[in-house]
Design a protein around this motif. Sequence first.
Motif, PDB file in Angstrom:
ATOM      1  N   VAL A 143     -23.020   7.473  33.698  1.00  0.00           N
ATOM      2  CA  VAL A 143     -24.117   6.834  33.005  1.00  0.00           C
ATOM      3  C   VAL A 143     -23.642   6.769  31.550  1.00  0.00           C
ATOM      4  CG1 VAL A 143     -25.975   7.645  34.439  1.00  0.00           C
ATOM      5  CG2 VAL A 143     -25.335   9.285  32.716  1.00  0.00           C
ATOM      6  N   THR A 144     -24.342   5.711  31.033  1.00  0.00           N
ATOM      7  CA  THR A 144     -24.231   5.744  29.363  1.00  0.00           C
ATOM      8  C   THR A 144     -25.830   6.031  29.058  1.00  0.00           C
ATOM      9  OG1 THR A 144     -24.732   3.440  29.021  1.00  0.00           O
ATOM     10  CG2 THR A 144     -22.317   4.285  29.553  1.00  0.00           C
ATOM     11  N   LEU A 145     -26.028   6.755  27.925  1.00  0.00           N
ATOM     12  CA  LEU A 145     -27.229   7.114  27.404  1.00  0.00           C
ATOM     13  C   LEU A 145     -27.866   5.993  26.320  1.00  0.00           C
ATOM     14  CD1 LEU A 145     -26.882  10.833  27.404  1.00  0.00           C
ATOM     15  CD2 LEU A 145     -27.633   9.580  29.341  1.00  0.00           C
TER      16      LEU A 145
ATOM     17  N   ALA B 178     -25.669   2.243  34.135  1.00  0.00           N
ATOM     18  CA  ALA B 178     -25.245   3.148  35.305  1.00  0.00           C
ATOM     19  C   ALA B 178     -24.104   2.539  36.137  1.00  0.00           C
ATOM     20  CB  ALA B 178     -26.520   3.744  35.885  1.00  0.00           C
TER      21      ALA B 178
ATOM     22  N   ARG C 294     -13.932  13.709  29.745  1.00  0.00           N
ATOM     23  CA  ARG C 294     -15.242  14.225  30.335  1.00  0.00           C
ATOM     24  C   ARG C 294     -15.037  14.897  31.814  1.00  0.00           C
ATOM     25  NH1 ARG C 294     -17.745  10.373  27.396  1.00  0.00           N
ATOM     26  NH2 ARG C 294     -18.084  11.261  25.358  1.00  0.00           N
TER      27      ARG C 294
ATOM     28  N   VAL D  42     -31.619   6.581  30.338  1.00  0.00           N
ATOM     29  CA  VAL D  42     -30.203   6.017  30.786  1.00  0.00           C
ATOM     30  C   VAL D  42     -30.148   4.567  30.068  1.00  0.00           C
ATOM     31  CG1 VAL D  42     -29.011   5.294  32.713  1.00  0.00           C
ATOM     32  CG2 VAL D  42     -30.067   7.539  32.966  1.00  0.00           C
TER      33      VAL D  42
ATOM     34  N   TYR E 102     -21.250  11.765  32.289  1.00  0.00           N
ATOM     35  CA  TYR E 102     -21.744  11.110  31.097  1.00  0.00           C
ATOM     36  C   TYR E 102     -20.415  10.545  30.646  1.00  0.00           C
ATOM     37  CZ  TYR E 102     -22.489  10.857  26.100  1.00  0.00           C
ATOM     38  OH  TYR E 102     -22.525  10.451  24.774  1.00  0.00           O
TER      39      TYR E 102
ATOM     40  N   GLU F 144     -28.915  16.087  33.626  1.00  0.00           N
ATOM     41  CA  GLU F 144     -28.309  15.869  34.741  1.00  0.00           C
ATOM     42  C   GLU F 144     -28.975  16.175  35.841  1.00  0.00           C
ATOM     43  OE1 GLU F 144     -24.306  17.517  35.429  1.00  0.00           O
ATOM     44  OE2 GLU F 144     -24.020  16.622  37.181  1.00  0.00           O
TER      45      GLU F 144
ATOM     46  N   TRP G 272     -26.713  14.422  26.086  1.00  0.00           N
ATOM     47  CA  TRP G 272     -26.373  14.979  27.177  1.00  0.00           C
ATOM     48  C   TRP G 272     -26.699  16.404  27.203  1.00  0.00           C
ATOM     49  CZ3 TRP G 272     -26.379  13.021  31.884  1.00  0.00           C
ATOM     50  CH2 TRP G 272     -25.632  13.472  32.891  1.00  0.00           C
TER      51      TRP G 272
END
Length: 647
Positions: free
Chosen positions: A564-566, A546, A643, A543, A599, A577, A572
């Motif tokens: 969240v951004t990764l 968030a 999304r 992550v 995501y 998750e 993803w």
Amino acid sequence: MNNAKTISHYEDEEQLFFPDSSFSTRANIQNTQIYDSAWVDYKNYWMGEAQKLHWFKPWDKVLEWHSPFAQWFVNGKLNACYNCLDRHLEGWRRNKAAIIFEGELGDRQVWTYQDLHREVTRFANVLRGMGVNKGDTVTIYLPMIPEAVITMLACARIGAPHSVVFGGFSAGALRDRISDAESRVIITADGCWRRGKAIPLKSNVDEAISQCPTVEKVVVVQRTRVEVKMEPVRDVWYHEIMRKTPAGCQCEIMDAEDVLFILYTSGTTGKPKGIVHTTGGYLTGVASTHRNVFDLKEDDVYWCTADIGWITGHSYVVYGPLANGATILIFEGAPDYPGKDRFWEIIEKYRVSIFYTAPTAIRMFMKWGESWPQGRDLSSLRLLGSVGEPINPEAWHWYHKNIGRGRCPVVDTWWQTETGSIMVAPLPGITPVKPGSCTKPLPGVFVDVVDENGKPVVPGGSGYLVIKRPWPSMLRTVYKDPQRYIDTYWSRFAGMYFTGDGAKKDKHGYIWVRGRVDDIINVSGHRIGSAEVESALVEHPAVAEAAVIGRSHELKGQAVTAFVTLREGVIWATELEDDLKNHVAKRIGGLARPEEIIYAGELPKTRSGKIMRRLLRDIAEGRVMGDISTLADPSVISQLLERKIAI
Ligand code: WT7
């Protein structure tokens, strides 16, 4: 998630339920003058309530107020444990049941006041034998068993503040709380029963204290007989040490302002706050409100379903009822095990007369259907209570009809960990109620709804819920952080305590609490800080960023939704998750597990870089978007919407 229904908040301000005359003519409080007289002289009102307790030495002054720091009953001396036990031993009450305990597997114990006194004094001696002195904080991490009450009262007896940590919290959360409190002694159990299965607890303690250098002793109650590792010298069995220890222990003479306990609660930062409650004012507040709001009578069987790990358990399972010499019921297990009528079976079996639970539980009972309570004899009930979140009118009516059978007053009680005792609720013999409203402030309490500038809203207006004068059971500070106490509660509005809740005041002055206006999420009546969940998420290697919000949820009131951004290169996937959800549950506890994780390519931010949680809530609740003109990059929203629809 797409078809999640929101709870209806349909409010009928005109619908008044008047107390039944068969109830009101027998109520503890029948004279409506009580409101006015307490308004005129609130210190005098609280003095009268304090006088109903046992004091070793009376106070010199009722209130010393150096805003925002209060001292109540200055120089008065008392002991909370003495008030909850010893003073009931003089007359016939010594053989009255103090605790009726029903274990999950149907096992039962009854503890009289005499029994409880004997075991509490014995455990107080155990603690003293371990070198616990007045002022040393003891951490208690136990399931809902009589030992939870015994050990809390034993701490109170010797003046050792307890810090009870809810058994559903994980090792990590436990570690943070033990470290902050610097406890040398931890009290736990081998495990607890949940839906027929033994859940380990002691292993969480082992994990937590591997990083807590202050801990010297761990006392372990045997409950499930699951295998535990006992570290020689450090770990001792409760039953073994109790066998070797005599009963009978002088209680410590406590100052009214000596700390009774610390209870950690979520705030708007990642670090939980240790809410500090003291002895005299707290006990005055809980005993008084317990007697008045629940209309307690000598022969009541009183059942509050809250866990001891929350303030409701402290104030309305332990201190309020026992200070009043009540018979309390404690149930270890789940409401649906072995059947969905377990609660109603217990009420029938012990002829419970006062029942206090949370709207989230009521909505679950509604979902299960009315046939479950219908099959049981609930005629012993005479009063119902609700706490933890706003009760939606549908749930109120269902509760009133199917549990109260239309006969029992329903008291909706608004308060917080910080307020210590109930602040806004009806007095059931005199206050007409409106389903969905907690009605008006109790006598001696100055709750109001104000606008942005701290001006009272006009009738019909909405704003912020504040408290305008000190009250006896108010928190005194945040443990080791008085600045946070000032900043969090006393800085938003000059000279007023800010609750963090938004509310409406109707034309009759009745209060309708809407819920939190800060970053606290109320999941099934439990407080979760967005920041705590966010910091757990960003600890995870996948992550980058968030943002966590509460979205409305049919059963839980609110559910935790995370965006969240990764990190670069992470892809993803559903497994990720699940992994993230488990990570949060492991870091904080099952109650913080996000309902869903969305995501996001990017999070919506203002031009100054602040995450726009309001927009995220709109997205999660499927609402038409509010103002997005302050957004740095509006295209973030359309991406997110795509999304979300894909979920
Ligand atoms: C928050 C306090 C002490 C009660 C258990 C939770 C919400 C509590 C009500 C109610 C509407 C309520 C508020 C409050 N809340 N009771 N009757 N109606 N909202 O204690 O964990 O300190 O949470 O619970 O939002 O601020 P807590």
